[in-house]
Design an enzyme around this catalytic site. Sequence first.
Site, PDB file in Angstrom:
ATOM      1  N   PHE A 153     -22.723   8.132 -50.414  1.00 18.94           N
ATOM      2  CA  PHE A 153     -21.328   8.416 -50.034  1.00 18.94           C
ATOM      3  C   PHE A 153     -21.024   9.903 -49.988  1.00 18.94           C
ATOM      4  O   PHE A 153     -20.076  10.332 -49.337  1.00 18.94           O
ATOM      5  CB  PHE A 153     -20.363   7.726 -51.021  1.00 18.94           C
ATOM      6  CG  PHE A 153     -20.178   8.488 -52.322  1.00 18.94           C
ATOM      7  CD1 PHE A 153     -19.269   9.538 -52.398  1.00 18.94           C
ATOM      8  CD2 PHE A 153     -20.926   8.170 -53.448  1.00 18.94           C
ATOM      9  CE1 PHE A 153     -19.112  10.252 -53.589  1.00 18.94           C
ATOM     10  CE2 PHE A 153     -20.781   8.883 -54.630  1.00 18.94           C
ATOM     11  CZ  PHE A 153     -19.868   9.930 -54.701  1.00 18.94           C
ATOM     12  N   LYS A 197     -27.953   2.739 -42.219  1.00 16.45           N
ATOM     13  CA  LYS A 197     -27.031   1.969 -43.072  1.00 16.45           C
ATOM     14  C   LYS A 197     -26.325   3.000 -43.967  1.00 16.45           C
ATOM     15  O   LYS A 197     -26.826   3.370 -45.011  1.00 16.45           O
ATOM     16  CB  LYS A 197     -27.857   0.962 -43.905  1.00 16.45           C
ATOM     17  CG  LYS A 197     -27.134  -0.276 -44.346  1.00 16.45           C
ATOM     18  CD  LYS A 197     -25.950  -0.073 -45.254  1.00 16.45           C
ATOM     19  CE  LYS A 197     -26.254   0.380 -46.643  1.00 16.45           C
ATOM     20  NZ  LYS A 197     -25.027   0.828 -47.364  1.00 16.45           N
ATOM     21  N   GLU A 239     -21.160   2.266 -47.750  1.00 14.25           N
ATOM     22  CA  GLU A 239     -20.005   1.422 -47.401  1.00 14.25           C
ATOM     23  C   GLU A 239     -18.697   2.058 -47.863  1.00 14.25           C
ATOM     24  O   GLU A 239     -17.619   1.610 -47.495  1.00 14.25           O
ATOM     25  CB  GLU A 239     -20.178   0.007 -47.965  1.00 14.25           C
ATOM     26  CG  GLU A 239     -20.282  -0.108 -49.480  1.00 14.25           C
ATOM     27  CD  GLU A 239     -21.703   0.112 -50.030  1.00 14.25           C
ATOM     28  OE1 GLU A 239     -22.424   0.978 -49.496  1.00 14.25           O
ATOM     29  OE2 GLU A 239     -22.066  -0.571 -51.005  1.00 14.25           O
ATOM     30  N   ARG A 240     -18.794   3.139 -48.673  1.00 14.38           N
ATOM     31  CA  ARG A 240     -17.555   3.802 -49.112  1.00 14.38           C
ATOM     32  C   ARG A 240     -17.055   4.813 -48.084  1.00 14.38           C
ATOM     33  O   ARG A 240     -15.887   5.131 -48.045  1.00 14.38           O
ATOM     34  CB  ARG A 240     -17.791   4.510 -50.441  1.00 14.38           C
ATOM     35  CG  ARG A 240     -18.112   3.532 -51.549  1.00 14.38           C
ATOM     36  CD  ARG A 240     -18.489   4.277 -52.792  1.00 14.38           C
ATOM     37  NE  ARG A 240     -19.240   3.443 -53.684  1.00 14.38           N
ATOM     38  CZ  ARG A 240     -20.137   3.894 -54.555  1.00 14.38           C
ATOM     39  NH1 ARG A 240     -20.371   5.177 -54.649  1.00 14.38           N
ATOM     40  NH2 ARG A 240     -20.770   3.067 -55.340  1.00 14.38           N
ATOM     41  N   SER A 268     -28.752   7.251 -55.627  1.00 12.78           N
ATOM     42  CA  SER A 268     -28.985   7.427 -57.064  1.00 12.78           C
ATOM     43  C   SER A 268     -30.436   7.068 -57.421  1.00 12.78           C
ATOM     44  O   SER A 268     -31.099   6.310 -56.690  1.00 12.78           O
ATOM     45  CB  SER A 268     -28.011   6.543 -57.839  1.00 12.78           C
ATOM     46  OG  SER A 268     -28.201   5.198 -57.454  1.00 12.78           O
ATOM     47  N   CYS A 302     -25.624  16.429 -55.148  1.00 12.52           N
ATOM     48  CA  CYS A 302     -26.905  16.273 -55.862  1.00 12.52           C
ATOM     49  C   CYS A 302     -27.475  17.627 -56.238  1.00 12.52           C
ATOM     50  O   CYS A 302     -28.395  17.711 -57.034  1.00 12.52           O
ATOM     51  CB  CYS A 302     -27.901  15.488 -55.021  1.00 12.52           C
ATOM     52  SG  CYS A 302     -28.467  16.415 -53.600  1.00 12.52           S
ATOM     53  N   GLU A 337     -26.507  11.624 -65.335  1.00 14.33           N
ATOM     54  CA  GLU A 337     -25.963  12.364 -64.191  1.00 14.33           C
ATOM     55  C   GLU A 337     -24.482  11.987 -64.101  1.00 14.33           C
ATOM     56  O   GLU A 337     -24.150  10.851 -63.743  1.00 14.33           O
ATOM     57  CB  GLU A 337     -26.679  11.971 -62.887  1.00 14.33           C
ATOM     58  CG  GLU A 337     -26.151  12.736 -61.695  1.00 14.33           C
ATOM     59  CD  GLU A 337     -26.661  12.261 -60.343  1.00 14.33           C
ATOM     60  OE1 GLU A 337     -26.857  11.040 -60.164  1.00 14.33           O
ATOM     61  OE2 GLU A 337     -26.847  13.109 -59.459  1.00 14.33           O
TER      62      GLU A 337
HETATM   63  P1  NAD Z   1     -26.116   4.757 -54.463  1.00 17.57           P
HETATM   64  O1  NAD Z   1     -27.506   4.751 -54.950  1.00 17.57           O
HETATM   65  O2  NAD Z   1     -25.106   3.938 -55.181  1.00 17.57           O
HETATM   66  O3  NAD Z   1     -26.048   4.269 -52.933  1.00 17.57           O
HETATM   67  C1  NAD Z   1     -26.869   4.829 -51.931  1.00 17.57           C
HETATM   68  C2  NAD Z   1     -27.112   3.793 -50.847  1.00 17.57           C
HETATM   69  O4  NAD Z   1     -27.810   2.679 -51.416  1.00 17.57           O
HETATM   70  C3  NAD Z   1     -25.851   3.234 -50.219  1.00 17.57           C
HETATM   71  O5  NAD Z   1     -26.033   3.114 -48.835  1.00 17.57           O
HETATM   72  C4  NAD Z   1     -25.667   1.883 -50.897  1.00 17.57           C
HETATM   73  O6  NAD Z   1     -25.036   0.941 -50.059  1.00 17.57           O
HETATM   74  C5  NAD Z   1     -27.096   1.474 -51.181  1.00 17.57           C
HETATM   75  N1  NAD Z   1     -27.202   0.638 -52.397  1.00 17.57           N
HETATM   76  C6  NAD Z   1     -26.463   0.751 -53.521  1.00 17.57           C
HETATM   77  N2  NAD Z   1     -26.854  -0.161 -54.426  1.00 17.57           N
HETATM   78  C7  NAD Z   1     -27.870  -0.860 -53.869  1.00 17.57           C
HETATM   79  C8  NAD Z   1     -28.694  -1.927 -54.329  1.00 17.57           C
HETATM   80  N3  NAD Z   1     -28.542  -2.451 -55.538  1.00 17.57           N
HETATM   81  N4  NAD Z   1     -29.638  -2.403 -53.505  1.00 17.57           N
HETATM   82  C9  NAD Z   1     -29.815  -1.867 -52.280  1.00 17.57           C
HETATM   83  N5  NAD Z   1     -29.050  -0.843 -51.794  1.00 17.57           N
HETATM   84  C10 NAD Z   1     -28.093  -0.344 -52.580  1.00 17.57           C
HETATM   85  O7  NAD Z   1     -25.661   6.304 -54.404  1.00 17.57           O
HETATM   86  P2  NAD Z   1     -24.222   6.894 -54.122  1.00 17.57           P
HETATM   87  O8  NAD Z   1     -23.342   6.644 -55.299  1.00 17.57           O
HETATM   88  O9  NAD Z   1     -23.748   6.489 -52.773  1.00 17.57           O
HETATM   89  O10 NAD Z   1     -24.582   8.458 -54.028  1.00 17.57           O
HETATM   90  C11 NAD Z   1     -24.617   9.316 -55.147  1.00 17.57           C
HETATM   91  C12 NAD Z   1     -26.031   9.513 -55.630  1.00 17.57           C
HETATM   92  O11 NAD Z   1     -26.847  10.046 -54.582  1.00 17.57           O
HETATM   93  C13 NAD Z   1     -26.126  10.525 -56.758  1.00 17.57           C
HETATM   94  O12 NAD Z   1     -27.018  10.039 -57.717  1.00 17.57           O
HETATM   95  C14 NAD Z   1     -26.692  11.775 -56.077  1.00 17.57           C
HETATM   96  O13 NAD Z   1     -27.377  12.648 -56.937  1.00 17.57           O
HETATM   97  C15 NAD Z   1     -27.592  11.168 -55.065  1.00 17.57           C
HETATM   98  N6  NAD Z   1     -27.889  12.087 -53.974  1.00 17.57           N
HETATM   99  C16 NAD Z   1     -29.165  12.573 -53.883  1.00 17.57           C
HETATM  100  C17 NAD Z   1     -29.483  13.472 -52.889  1.00 17.57           C
HETATM  101  C18 NAD Z   1     -30.884  14.008 -52.754  1.00 17.57           C
HETATM  102  O14 NAD Z   1     -31.231  14.487 -51.675  1.00 17.57           O
HETATM  103  N7  NAD Z   1     -31.694  13.955 -53.794  1.00 17.57           N
HETATM  104  C19 NAD Z   1     -28.505  13.854 -51.954  1.00 17.57           C
HETATM  105  C20 NAD Z   1     -27.221  13.319 -52.082  1.00 17.57           C
HETATM  106  C21 NAD Z   1     -26.934  12.424 -53.086  1.00 17.57           C
END
Ligand code: NAD
Length: 499
Positions: free
Chosen positions: A149, A173, A176-177, A226, A281, A384
């Site tokens: 998101f 994909k 969704e937020r 994450s 991140c 985090e």
């Molecule tokens: P998230 O892991 O909750 O979601 C990321 C994606 O995974 C979304 O599209 C979501 O729909 C999907 N998803 C969520 N739960 C799932 C599940 N159980 N099974 C399958 N798919 C699932 O992350 P977020 O809250 O959207 O983003 C924040 C996180 O992203 C933070 O931890 C941040 O550090 C990280 N981030 C990392 C980088 C990097 O390049 N390392 C860059 C930006 C953000």
Amino acid sequence: MEELSHFINGQRVAGTSGRFADVFNPATGEVQARVPLASVEEIDAAVAKAAEAQVEWAKVNPQRRARVMMKFGQLINDHMDELAELVSREHGKTLPDGRGDVQRGLEVIEVCMGAPALLKGEYTNDGGPGIDLYAMRQPLGVVAGITPFNFPAMIPLWKMGPAIAAGNAMILKPSERCPSTSLRLAELIKEAGLPDGILQVVNGDKEAVDALLDHETIQAVGFVGSTPIAQYIYGRACSNGKRAQCFGGAKNHMIVMPDADMDKAADALVGAGFGAAGERCMAISVAVPVGEKTADALVERLVPRIEALKVGPYTAGDDVDFGPVITKASQDRINGLIDSGVDQGADLVVDGRGFSMQGYEDGFFVGPSLFDNVTADMDIYKEEIFGPVLSQVRTETYEEALKLTMDNPYGNGTAIFTADGDTARDFASRVNVGMVGINFPIPVPLSYYSFGGWKKSAFGDLNQYGPDAFKFYTKTKTVTARWFSGIKEGGEFAFKAMD
Ligand code: NAD
């Protein structure tokens, strides 16, 4: 209430699963739209069309594909304010941050305009008598991008640009937020000349993601989110025989040496710790001063700067430093972690809990918080937080500060502030973190390098965007060739034709 869609075969289409997720306005706490959550059948249909379209797209020469990127880049620029507003509406970040989000994605599209050079192969003339070898880079087919998101424009662009420029079709994909920016980007890339089916934006949750991970046609998965989900996706994609690169969470440390310019270090910590409400991140969440005097000097400078930060909705204009966090659950979690820091004995120097703003009482706001005397066993250090909370861990020596950074399970970004080149050089060479800043708090590499963390911040062996992305989204085919017409009578060459 607005009802969002998918973008399939070149147009917006309504969802058919009957399942939806609410999309909030984080500043007011109101539901402003609902987004359809794709079923397995919808994923199957999107993938089937993408596979069909990709066959022709792969035949389009790289320069023509690059021209689509060029036009796309122009359109992103032309629509910069509109895209930034879409980002801010759903994410809550300020408009300058929204523009930054689009800009850092656009820069990757600019590198994709040079795709022909990045896709060039290798050639060896006369590797043996009359034998030539050449290696070519070919697209993988249909690939998936699954994005978080917190950068609704930048990360989808990091995924779609290199994948498409390399001749693949992508199923994107988005989170969704914050789904609207990806849908708009899909319209713009179509306008730039991309054939229908090459970029399919499918909104969804775990059901859609799992369908992609298990789909036989999907060749590669590029994920950002994450760490627990990154690890899960990496495992499932790899066990299904797919290529995967999955970027996860972070806990970024910034070491401040006694010889650093303290005002510049404090400015950097405030920008990197609280910008975009800490939902980056590459945010700095741990300040690591070396020596008591450095720590005291830093706190003295940080407190007035943090107390001067203005929190509010993006609609309040450029006066606002950062906006709300993404959801009520995130707000509650961050406030709970601040409570835990107090309970576990850290000094809460600036308290951001209970922040409220007239007219926005139900918004997901958290004020800025600063903790001092944090230790490595506390939850505020281990988790985090992904919110506007900066923790200061005091250390006695450079070696202790370096060890703290290296012992942390995450390894996305880190920084050191110092006036001493030898210390900076030693730090850059020894630290086990993927991106290092020297007097630079957020060392996101420019788009012609590649971005990636170490340890629990990334799974997979190539980074995203830049040259690594073109390796990730192509496979190498190596040809060994000879021509018998060249073999002279009497066998001038020292080889024979194989049976
Ligand atoms: P998230 O892991 O909750 O979601 C990321 C994606 O995974 C979304 O599209 C979501 O729909 C999907 N998803 C969520 N739960 C799932 C599940 N159980 N099974 C399958 N798919 C699932 O992350 P977020 O809250 O959207 O983003 C924040 C996180 O992203 C933070 O931890 C941040 O550090 C990280 N981030 C990392 C980088 C990097 O390049 N390392 C860059 C930006 C953000």
